[in-house]
Design a protein around this motif. Sequence first.
Motif, PDB file in Angstrom:
ATOM      1  N   VAL A  58      40.987  58.642  98.942  1.00 36.27           N
ATOM      2  CA  VAL A  58      41.885  59.038  97.768  1.00 36.27           C
ATOM      3  C   VAL A  58      42.488  57.439  97.177  1.00 36.27           C
ATOM      4  N   CYS A  59      42.158  57.260  95.826  1.00 40.64           N
ATOM      5  CA  CYS A  59      42.714  55.827  95.244  1.00 40.64           C
ATOM      6  C   CYS A  59      43.473  56.561  94.180  1.00 40.64           C
ATOM      7  N   LYS A  60      44.478  55.821  94.013  1.00 36.39           N
ATOM      8  CA  LYS A  60      45.463  56.046  92.850  1.00 36.39           C
ATOM      9  C   LYS A  60      46.179  55.038  92.617  1.00 36.39           C
ATOM     10  N   LYS A  61      46.288  54.783  91.054  1.00 41.05           N
ATOM     11  CA  LYS A  61      47.204  53.805  90.744  1.00 41.05           C
ATOM     12  C   LYS A  61      48.624  54.416  90.713  1.00 41.05           C
ATOM     13  N   ASP A  62      49.820  53.563  91.164  1.00 42.63           N
ATOM     14  CA  ASP A  62      51.109  53.961  91.212  1.00 42.63           C
ATOM     15  C   ASP A  62      51.760  52.801  90.487  1.00 42.63           C
ATOM     16  N   ASP A  63      52.265  53.157  89.115  1.00 43.58           N
ATOM     17  CA  ASP A  63      52.844  51.959  88.543  1.00 43.58           C
ATOM     18  C   ASP A  63      54.322  51.694  89.320  1.00 43.58           C
ATOM     19  N   SER A  64      54.637  52.406  90.157  1.00 42.74           N
ATOM     20  CA  SER A  64      56.029  51.737  90.815  1.00 42.74           C
ATOM     21  C   SER A  64      55.663  50.688  91.849  1.00 42.74           C
ATOM     22  N   ILE A  65      54.594  50.522  92.205  1.00 40.42           N
ATOM     23  CA  ILE A  65      54.256  49.489  93.104  1.00 40.42           C
ATOM     24  C   ILE A  65      53.561  48.391  92.278  1.00 40.42           C
ATOM     25  N   ASN A  66      54.137  47.094  92.452  1.00 41.14           N
ATOM     26  CA  ASN A  66      53.917  45.792  91.882  1.00 41.14           C
ATOM     27  C   ASN A  66      52.960  45.082  93.035  1.00 41.14           C
ATOM     28  N   GLY A  67      51.673  45.638  93.216  1.00 38.73           N
ATOM     29  CA  GLY A  67      50.882  45.056  94.160  1.00 38.73           C
ATOM     30  C   GLY A  67      49.873  46.261  94.769  1.00 38.73           C
ATOM     31  N   ILE A  68      49.519  46.189  96.111  1.00 38.06           N
ATOM     32  CA  ILE A  68      48.498  46.952  96.585  1.00 38.06           C
ATOM     33  C   ILE A  68      49.343  47.429  97.779  1.00 38.06           C
ATOM     34  N   LYS A  69      49.314  48.666  98.229  1.00 39.31           N
ATOM     35  CA  LYS A  69      49.494  49.417  99.452  1.00 39.31           C
ATOM     36  C   LYS A  69      48.368  50.210  99.750  1.00 39.31           C
ATOM     37  N   HIS A  70      48.073  49.979 101.186  1.00 37.17           N
ATOM     38  CA  HIS A  70      47.073  51.078 101.669  1.00 37.17           C
ATOM     39  C   HIS A  70      47.389  51.653 103.074  1.00 37.17           C
ATOM     40  N   ARG A  71      47.010  52.913 103.313  1.00 41.30           N
ATOM     41  CA  ARG A  71      47.208  53.636 104.546  1.00 41.30           C
ATOM     42  C   ARG A  71      45.638  54.278 104.986  1.00 41.30           C
ATOM     43  N   VAL A  72      45.323  53.974 106.156  1.00 41.52           N
ATOM     44  CA  VAL A  72      44.145  54.330 106.757  1.00 41.52           C
ATOM     45  C   VAL A  72      44.453  55.278 107.821  1.00 41.52           C
ATOM     46  N   SER A  73      44.120  56.610 107.845  1.00 38.42           N
ATOM     47  CA  SER A  73      44.305  57.243 109.019  1.00 38.42           C
ATOM     48  C   SER A  73      43.037  58.068 109.436  1.00 38.42           C
ATOM     49  N   VAL A  74      42.564  57.840 110.722  1.00 41.94           N
ATOM     50  CA  VAL A  74      41.581  58.216 111.443  1.00 41.94           C
ATOM     51  C   VAL A  74      41.946  59.309 112.347  1.00 41.94           C
ATOM     52  N   ILE A  75      41.635  60.574 111.950  1.00 39.92           N
ATOM     53  CA  ILE A  75      42.141  61.846 112.804  1.00 39.92           C
ATOM     54  C   ILE A  75      40.949  62.288 113.533  1.00 39.92           C
ATOM     55  N   GLY A  76      41.014  62.647 114.733  1.00 35.86           N
ATOM     56  CA  GLY A  76      39.992  63.252 115.499  1.00 35.86           C
ATOM     57  C   GLY A  76      40.801  63.784 116.799  1.00 35.86           C
ATOM     58  N   ALA A  77      40.361  63.658 118.002  1.00 42.66           N
ATOM     59  CA  ALA A  77      41.070  64.184 119.213  1.00 42.66           C
ATOM     60  C   ALA A  77      42.564  63.523 119.275  1.00 42.66           C
ATOM     61  N   ASP A  78      42.205  62.206 118.694  1.00 46.06           N
ATOM     62  CA  ASP A  78      43.454  61.358 118.545  1.00 46.06           C
ATOM     63  C   ASP A  78      43.851  60.837 117.005  1.00 46.06           C
ATOM     64  N   GLU A  79      44.982  60.075 116.689  1.00 48.06           N
ATOM     65  CA  GLU A  79      45.165  59.619 115.601  1.00 48.06           C
ATOM     66  C   GLU A  79      45.427  58.257 115.614  1.00 48.06           C
ATOM     67  N   LEU A  80      44.568  57.471 114.558  1.00 47.17           N
ATOM     68  CA  LEU A  80      44.912  55.934 114.466  1.00 47.17           C
ATOM     69  C   LEU A  80      45.274  55.964 113.024  1.00 47.17           C
ATOM     70  N   VAL A  81      46.329  55.164 112.783  1.00 52.66           N
ATOM     71  CA  VAL A  81      46.849  54.906 111.676  1.00 52.66           C
ATOM     72  C   VAL A  81      47.215  53.443 111.302  1.00 52.66           C
ATOM     73  N   LEU A  82      46.261  52.811 110.264  1.00 56.70           N
ATOM     74  CA  LEU A  82      46.474  51.292 109.852  1.00 56.70           C
ATOM     75  C   LEU A  82      47.045  51.250 108.455  1.00 56.70           C
ATOM     76  N   SER A  83      48.032  50.563 108.164  1.00 63.47           N
ATOM     77  CA  SER A  83      48.879  50.458 106.761  1.00 63.47           C
ATOM     78  C   SER A  83      49.397  49.108 106.656  1.00 63.47           C
ATOM     79  N   GLY A  84      49.420  48.668 105.151  1.00 65.66           N
ATOM     80  CA  GLY A  84      50.060  47.496 104.917  1.00 65.66           C
ATOM     81  C   GLY A  84      49.730  47.249 103.498  1.00 65.66           C
ATOM     82  N   GLY A  85      50.056  46.168 102.915  1.00 70.34           N
ATOM     83  CA  GLY A  85      49.683  45.872 101.468  1.00 70.34           C
ATOM     84  C   GLY A  85      50.560  44.496 101.068  1.00 70.34           C
ATOM     85  N   PHE A  86      50.920  44.093  99.894  1.00 70.71           N
ATOM     86  CA  PHE A  86      51.428  43.163  99.410  1.00 70.71           C
ATOM     87  C   PHE A  86      52.061  43.420  98.008  1.00 70.71           C
TER      88      PHE A  86
END
Length: 114
Positions: free
Chosen positions: A8-36
Amino acid sequence: GGTEICVVCKKDDSINGIKHRVSVIGADELVLSGGFTIGSNWHYLPIMFNGSPVSGEHWPEEDPWYTANRNSLGCILRFFAHEQSMDDTLKAGAFSLQKAMIVEKILNCLKNSR
């Protein structure tokens, strides 16, 4: 036998940069997030595994995009200097046309989501 992935990609005018969140969900959940934000370096939040942090925050010394571009150009130059084959160039991370088209679709999604 495949894995379904939803991007899912979207532009958010309230963000002055880039933010991302990657969630991998299976038997367990792994979440990677960050931005600038424009004017500051990238910042990665702790990696989360099943809701618990498994790393600390990370502030890279060099912008990861600069690092990636420098590595990509070096890879391409080694190919044109006949120092490595096309297969080795692709294995080292160079984009095939198919891979480049995926990135292009993501960028178009961002552009068209205004």
